[in-house]
Motif scaffolding. Sequence first.
Motif, short mmCIF file in Angstrom:
data_model
loop_
_atom_site.label_atom_id
_atom_site.label_comp_id
_atom_site.label_asym_id
_atom_site.label_seq_id
_atom_site.Cartn_x
_atom_site.Cartn_y
_atom_site.Cartn_z
N VAL A 23 -17.32 59.80 -90.51
CA VAL A 23 -17.23 59.37 -89.12
C VAL A 23 -18.62 59.31 -88.50
N GLY A 24 -19.43 60.34 -88.77
CA GLY A 24 -20.79 60.36 -88.22
C GLY A 24 -21.61 59.19 -88.70
N VAL A 25 -21.50 58.88 -90.00
CA VAL A 25 -22.24 57.75 -90.54
C VAL A 25 -21.74 56.43 -89.95
N ASN A 26 -20.44 56.33 -89.73
CA ASN A 26 -19.91 55.11 -89.11
C ASN A 26 -20.48 54.90 -87.71
N VAL A 82 -28.27 62.31 -94.36
CA VAL A 82 -28.29 63.74 -94.70
C VAL A 82 -28.02 64.59 -93.46
N ASP A 83 -28.59 64.20 -92.33
CA ASP A 83 -28.34 64.94 -91.08
C ASP A 83 -26.85 64.89 -90.70
N CYS A 84 -26.20 63.75 -90.95
CA CYS A 84 -24.76 63.66 -90.69
C CYS A 84 -24.00 64.65 -91.57
N ALA A 85 -24.43 64.78 -92.82
CA ALA A 85 -23.78 65.73 -93.74
C ALA A 85 -23.99 67.16 -93.27
N ARG A 86 -25.20 67.46 -92.85
CA ARG A 86 -25.49 68.82 -92.38
C ARG A 86 -24.69 69.13 -91.12
N GLY A 87 -24.59 68.14 -90.24
CA GLY A 87 -23.82 68.34 -89.02
C GLY A 87 -22.35 68.59 -89.32
N LYS A 95 -20.48 74.58 -96.65
CA LYS A 95 -21.83 74.38 -97.17
C LYS A 95 -21.89 73.02 -97.86
N VAL A 96 -23.06 72.39 -97.82
CA VAL A 96 -23.21 71.09 -98.45
C VAL A 96 -24.43 71.10 -99.37
N ASP A 97 -24.26 70.58 -100.57
CA ASP A 97 -25.36 70.31 -101.49
C ASP A 97 -25.42 68.80 -101.70
N TYR A 98 -26.62 68.28 -101.81
CA TYR A 98 -26.76 66.83 -101.98
C TYR A 98 -27.95 66.54 -102.87
N GLU A 99 -27.89 65.38 -103.52
CA GLU A 99 -28.99 64.96 -104.39
C GLU A 99 -29.01 63.44 -104.50
N ILE A 100 -30.21 62.92 -104.68
CA ILE A 100 -30.37 61.50 -104.99
C ILE A 100 -30.06 61.32 -106.46
#
Length: 464
Positions: free
Chosen positions: A202-205, A258-263, A271-276
Amino acid sequence: MYTQLSDQIWEFAETRFEEFQSADLLCDALEKEGFTVKKGIAGLETGFVASYGSAHPVIAILGEYDALAGLSQEAHSNSFDPIIKNGNGHGCGHNLLGVGSLAAAIAVKDYMKEHNLAGTVKFFGCPAEESGYGKTFMARDGFFKDVDAAFSWHPATMNAVMNCTANAVIHAHFKFKGRSSHAAASPHLGRSALDAVELMNVGVNYLREHMIDEARIHYAVTNTGGLAPNVVQADAEVTYLIRAPKPYQTKELYDRVVDCARGAALMTQTKVDYEIQGSCHNLIPNLTLEKVMHQYMQEIGATPVTEQDINYAKTIYETLTDEDKRSAALQVGKQGASQLAKRPIADFIAPFSEKETFMGGSTDVADVSWNVPTAQCVTSTWAFGTPFHTWQAVAQGKESYAHNAMLLAGKAIACTAISTLENTELLENAKKELLERLEGEAYVPLIPKELKPPKSKQTVYQTI
């Protein structure tokens, strides 16, 4: 020989990073032709480089051979008819692409040998173009540093030389970790990872309103955390493709995603982990080489098509939606569309335009083009209007007109590559143009240094 090789790779239909049979088939053919083959380059199990010669200039010819999941389809059919339900299929024509480039590399080798021409021709076996970014790993690891010019092509519905750029892209994956609980008896004790994924999306949208028009963001939820609605999902995952015209714009947009994911993680106390997981740059065209390639395409000319070819192509054209047909018509104009609707195989060479066009998609050929002058063409392997990544594209993969178009591409690449080997001024002008287009920017890969290409399931089974 080339028709047989292309049809075999069509049958293999191996997806990204798992193209073992396809790669071995091409390597065997190159070794028989006197090329020295090095496998497993840049950590790519199905990547390789085959070389002939030992001096400069060094010419790279790029070949792809990966298929797409979910596109299994009978050849020569004019209806959706999967061979294997949810199986793989060559919906982007890479069975033709790799072999057309192979034909070009062998033709250049033969010419060098016959005319005692100094230089080196390298065929790069490039796996995982479909969201795997094989060439990006090669470019990051320096495999194009000693190359002077590069050439490729792609199956399409027209015969033309590409003069376009394309979006850069970052492929990123996000994993949310929460806490499971009974969704009715004790929902207050749970922390939903699936809620976090949905909130991120939703945030990314909402972010889409505040990015440049040319940018694109797409996502797919790859793990919903289970099938039981009365359990608070402790794990959920989503994967994203983030595109923009320039690498720095793509990186900036990725940081905002990434900020949307953290939010989302903060809102859900997860908790969120992410990688390219992959990336490629924007494509840098090269008019110097493109004009030469177009000249050769005109001299060679498109292979005449038979009435049998036309009749089959008509049946494919009639399976397309009105929207598909309108979209195709916009690319060739009203008169051209009217003619091609009646005879839906382009048996002519389209005029070359110096006006640069923009492709909303992305290609890992772009990372090569940042390192070395690069030119590409397209040829009419498919009926007019055929969309990429469809059963219609797979069905036409063994047609005689597809094979002829494949060889037209191989001839155009070979002629242009030979001109580049023989004409020092042409090569220097192409290199000068690349430097001017880069405007002082150096190639900096968007993928992290520590990122390695994924290992295939086949390798895991062999190790066990």
